[in-house]
Motif scaffolding. Structure first.
Motif, PDB file in Angstrom:
ATOM      1  N   THR A 169       0.826  -1.208   0.000  1.00 53.57           N
ATOM      2  CA  THR A 169       0.000   0.000   0.000  1.00 53.57           C
ATOM      3  C   THR A 169       0.862   1.260   0.000  1.00 53.57           C
ATOM      4  O   THR A 169       0.422   2.320  -0.420  1.00 53.57           O
ATOM      5  N   GLU A 188      -7.086  -1.415 -10.595  1.00 54.16           N
ATOM      6  CA  GLU A 188      -6.669  -0.863  -9.306  1.00 54.16           C
ATOM      7  C   GLU A 188      -5.184  -0.508  -9.344  1.00 54.16           C
ATOM      8  O   GLU A 188      -4.773   0.549  -8.840  1.00 54.16           O
ATOM      9  N   ASN A 191      -5.037   2.704 -11.516  1.00 58.64           N
ATOM     10  CA  ASN A 191      -5.664   3.879 -10.897  1.00 58.64           C
ATOM     11  C   ASN A 191      -4.933   4.348  -9.648  1.00 58.64           C
ATOM     12  O   ASN A 191      -4.872   5.551  -9.368  1.00 58.64           O
ATOM     13  N   LYS A 192      -4.379   3.390  -8.896  1.00 58.66           N
ATOM     14  CA  LYS A 192      -3.639   3.763  -7.692  1.00 58.66           C
ATOM     15  C   LYS A 192      -2.176   4.083  -7.996  1.00 58.66           C
ATOM     16  O   LYS A 192      -1.391   4.368  -7.083  1.00 58.66           O
ATOM     17  N   ASN A 193      -1.822   3.981  -9.291  1.00 56.95           N
ATOM     18  CA  ASN A 193      -0.462   4.304  -9.732  1.00 56.95           C
ATOM     19  C   ASN A 193       0.584   3.491  -8.957  1.00 56.95           C
ATOM     20  O   ASN A 193       1.599   4.019  -8.514  1.00 56.95           O
TER      21      ASN A 193
END
Length: 238
Positions: A169, A188, A191-193
């Motif tokens: 994370t 994901e 989008n969360k790079n």
């Protein structure tokens, strides 16, 4: 004896993985340890293609490349990957693992040109194929080359070998509260790079339904555990 769940894989190694604890260059002991893991799965009957980066060599000339034309700098990086591929092939030979280097750039004095059909034939014969020079085009990373070659050779999965045992994370070295994902979707990851691979590579794998496994090549036996389908690292998929 446990059976591998994948018959043909594409292993992506970063150039930095070859440095070991050195500042740059190729650490022979580190390369030998990586080759030992590859040998273990080859002896299980798994067909292995490898795409390798060039950061360990290019890092040494990066200051000189500042301000350089981007395409020229990228071609220098591609040549660095060919040097790494040659070093890896030599280490494979020393370990008794048959290997061939195929280059996306035409340098026939040191490597065969990349030919898809020939690469697949080598894999079917139990020969490890090391793909150098990325895609052969500037502006594309070796991560994208790994996704592309994985799809081209009909690999069942792209294995992204890193220094970290999966996708977290946050940076686990900077944030002790960071937790590891067991599984994450392509969207994901994009989008969360999540920086483990670039967006182009993730998108290509998503569009071609190519799963990705991210794991640490420095954990003893990690590659084998991924091949056996055990809970190792992070899986990226639909």
């Amino acid at each position: 004896m446990a059976q591998p769940v994948f018959k043909r894989v594409l292993l992506k190694l970063s150039g930095e993985a070859l440095m070991g604890d050195d500042a740059y260059g190729i650490n022979r002991e580190t390369v030998s340890a990586i080759v030992a893991q590859v040998k273990e799965v080859v002896e299980m009957g798994v067909q292995v293609g490898i795409v390798i980066g060039g950061g360990n060599i290019f890092r040494g000339v990066a200051p000189a490349a500042e301000g350089m034309d981007r395409a020229n700098a990228d071609y220098m990086g591609m040549l660095a990957t060919v040097m790494n591929a040659m070093a890896l092939q030599d280490a494979m030979k020393s370990a008794g693992v048959p290997a061939r280097v195929q280059s996306a750039l035409n340098i026939e004095a040191v490597a065969e040109p990349y030919i898809r059909g020939k690469a697949i034939r080598y894999l079917e014969e139990g020969i490890v194929v090391i793909f150098g020079a990325g895609t052969g085009n500037p502006f594309f990373t070796t991560d994208t080359a790994a996704a592309l070659r994985g799809v081209e050779i009909d690999a069942e999965i792209v294995l992204k070998a890193t220094k970290v045992d999966g996708i977290y994370t946050a940076d686990p070295k900077k944030d002790p509260a960071a937790t590891r994902y067991d599984q994450v979707s392509y969207d994901e990851a994009i989008n969360k790079n999540l920086k483990v691979m670039d967006a182009t590579a993730f998108t290509l794998c998503r569009d071609q339904k190519m799963p990705i496994a991210v794991f640490s090549i420095f954990k003893d036996g990690a590659l084998k555990r991924v091949i056996l389908g055990e809970n190792e690292g992070t899986r990226v998929g639909a």
